[in-house]
Design a protein around this motif. Structure first.
Motif, mmCIF file in Angstrom:
data_model
loop_
_atom_site.group_PDB
_atom_site.id
_atom_site.type_symbol
_atom_site.label_atom_id
_atom_site.label_comp_id
_atom_site.label_asym_id
_atom_site.label_seq_id
_atom_site.Cartn_x
_atom_site.Cartn_y
_atom_site.Cartn_z
ATOM 1 N N ASP A 66 0.851 -1.185 0.000
ATOM 2 C CA ASP A 66 0.000 0.000 0.000
ATOM 3 C C ASP A 66 0.891 1.241 0.000
ATOM 4 O OD1 ASP A 66 -1.788 2.040 0.467
ATOM 5 O OD2 ASP A 66 -2.363 1.366 2.483
ATOM 6 N N MET A 73 -0.013 4.274 -0.267
ATOM 7 C CA MET A 73 -0.662 5.453 0.306
ATOM 8 C C MET A 73 -0.849 5.348 1.814
ATOM 9 S SD MET A 73 -0.717 6.594 -2.677
ATOM 10 C CE MET A 73 -1.405 8.224 -2.401
ATOM 11 N N ALA A 80 3.525 8.585 3.714
ATOM 12 C CA ALA A 80 3.259 8.034 2.378
ATOM 13 C C ALA A 80 2.909 9.178 1.417
ATOM 14 C CB ALA A 80 2.103 7.042 2.461
ATOM 15 N N PRO A 81 3.178 9.001 0.130
ATOM 16 C CA PRO A 81 3.806 7.825 -0.474
ATOM 17 C C PRO A 81 5.336 7.870 -0.521
ATOM 18 C CG PRO A 81 3.053 9.309 -2.195
ATOM 19 C CD PRO A 81 2.660 9.943 -0.890
ATOM 20 N N GLY A 140 -1.679 2.520 -5.419
ATOM 21 C CA GLY A 140 -2.079 3.867 -5.044
ATOM 22 C C GLY A 140 -2.168 4.781 -6.242
ATOM 23 N N ASP A 141 -2.031 6.059 -6.017
ATOM 24 C CA ASP A 141 -2.106 7.073 -7.063
ATOM 25 C C ASP A 141 -0.914 6.916 -8.005
ATOM 26 O OD1 ASP A 141 -1.795 9.504 -8.532
ATOM 27 O OD2 ASP A 141 -3.017 10.555 -7.048
ATOM 28 N N LYS A 145 1.407 10.013 -8.679
ATOM 29 C CA LYS A 145 2.323 10.329 -7.578
ATOM 30 C C LYS A 145 3.431 9.291 -7.459
ATOM 31 C CE LYS A 145 -0.999 12.850 -4.676
ATOM 32 N NZ LYS A 145 -1.720 12.869 -3.377
ATOM 33 N N VAL A 161 -8.139 6.374 -0.971
ATOM 34 C CA VAL A 161 -7.286 6.109 0.193
ATOM 35 C C VAL A 161 -8.168 6.053 1.442
ATOM 36 C CG1 VAL A 161 -5.373 6.937 1.626
ATOM 37 C CG2 VAL A 161 -5.330 7.326 -0.845
ATOM 38 N N SER A 191 -9.936 1.645 -2.905
ATOM 39 C CA SER A 191 -8.861 2.149 -2.043
ATOM 40 C C SER A 191 -7.652 1.237 -2.164
ATOM 41 C CB SER A 191 -9.320 2.199 -0.585
ATOM 42 O OG SER A 191 -9.599 0.889 -0.115
ATOM 43 N N SER A 192 -6.497 1.758 -1.786
ATOM 44 C CA SER A 192 -5.258 0.974 -1.890
ATOM 45 C C SER A 192 -5.316 -0.287 -1.032
ATOM 46 C CB SER A 192 -4.053 1.838 -1.512
ATOM 47 O OG SER A 192 -4.271 2.514 -0.290
ATOM 48 N N SER A 246 0.842 -3.027 4.531
ATOM 49 C CA SER A 246 0.387 -1.644 4.604
ATOM 50 C C SER A 246 0.742 -1.042 5.949
ATOM 51 C CB SER A 246 -1.126 -1.555 4.399
ATOM 52 O OG SER A 246 -1.591 -0.228 4.589
ATOM 53 N N GLY A 262 -0.953 1.629 6.743
ATOM 54 C CA GLY A 262 -2.143 2.457 6.837
ATOM 55 C C GLY A 262 -3.043 2.097 8.002
#
Length: 313
Positions: free
Chosen positions: A6, A8, A13-14, A38-39, A42, A65, A82-83, A101, A103
């Motif tokens: 993950d 994000m 992050a990232p 993720g994005d 980015k 996210v 989402s991631s 992750s 997150g």
């Protein structure tokens, strides 16, 4: 070997995640592919910034996210791109061998149960942490936050889950299991730990050595420390604070340096049909790198298969 990460997740992050992934790509010796989720704009920008032109780190786009403060179940339901949701989707479909992750912890725990699901026969999966030992090496403590209140039957299973983890991830033969309590005597404890003691004592599949106390956490009495998630989380955060205090006082010691959360990188979710690791919210590139090393070892050891074989017997 394929690991989803993950990109994000985490306070840094990232940037820190991408840098950690690149470190892991350099240091992991086996043929590993890391999928940054993720994005993509980015992530690709950061890969370009670091001058990465290799083929071992790939990008999987996720448009959403899950924030650190969001409700786990609600967020996973509403943010299916989402991631974290995409990562678990890849793990469930076996497109990757592990997912990591730094997150939202709750979303990682809920996502594991909802996507890859817990191993049949396991009452509740556990979140584990690796505890440095004075004699060298590590022990495993579980639970450290997944389940604050545990029934005796769940704690007994933690003894079994922890034993399998110690054997295959820490290479400890016949690991010793201790029940965290407020005294060593058999009759000590609460209305939960007293019956748990009896269950562990009667369980012939594990090497139960009895009650242990907080002062035994870092000594050589037990390789597996069994406790509820409330107790385990308090012990874990206390240990982390010791490192922070010594750092503030400019005291360095090889043993206490291993209290640094970066040393292991994350906490594995044990007892689900897949390899998942949760990192610290403030994970640095070094922590991300070590989290990927842990996920790689989990996948190489086929620990999920070991749980399925044990609990289906």
């Amino acid at each position: 070997m394929k690991i989803a990460l993950d990109a994000m997740g985490g306070d840094f992050a990232p940037d820190a995640v991408v840098e950690g992934a690149l470190l892991a790509a350099e240091t992991l010796t086996n043929e590993i592919e890391i999928f940054l989720i993720g994005d993509e704009v980015k992530i690709n920008s950061l890969l370009k910034k670091h001058g990465y032109t290799g083929s071992r780190v790939k990008v999987v786009h996720a448009s959403q996210v899950i924030g650190m403060g969001e409700h786990p179940t609600k967020a996973l339901t509403q943010k299916q791109d989402s991631s974290i949701a995409v990562g678990y989707g890849m793990l469930a479909s076996k497109k990757v061998d592990a997912f990591c992750s730094a997150g939202n912890t709750g979303a990682m725990l809920v996502g594991a149960v909802f996507s890859v699901k817990q191993v049949e026969g396991i009452l509740r999966p556990a979140l584990a942490s690796f505890v440095p030992k004075l004699a060298g090496g590590y022990g495993v403590m579980l639970d450290v936050g997944a389940i604050a209140d545990c029934k005796p039957e769940i704690l007994e299973q933690f003894g079994e889950i922890g034993s399998i983890c110690a054997q295959y991830l820490l290479d400890i033969e016949n690991p010793r299991v201790g029940l965290m309590n407020l005294g060593e005597e058999e009759g000590k404890g609460t209305m939960v730990t007293q019956p748990t003691y009896k269950l562990l004592k009667e369980n012939k599949s594990i090497n139960f050595i009895g009650n242990i106390e907080g002062r035994d956490l870092f000594n050589d009495k037990a390789d597996v420390i069994v406790c509820d998630g409330f107790t385990g989380n308090v012990l874990l955060k206390m240990a982390e604070s010791i490192y922070d205090i010594l750092l503030e006082k400019k005291i360095s010691d090889p043993f206490f340096d291993r209290f640094n959360y970066e040393a292991v990188g994350g906490s594995p979710i044990l007892g689900v049909n897949g390899n998942a690791v949760i990192g610290h919210g403030v994970s640095s590139p070094t922590a991300i790198c070590n989290m990927l090393h842990l996920a790689n070892k989990m996948a190489e050891s086929h620990i999920s298969d070991k749980f399925r074989k044990y609990f289906s017997a």
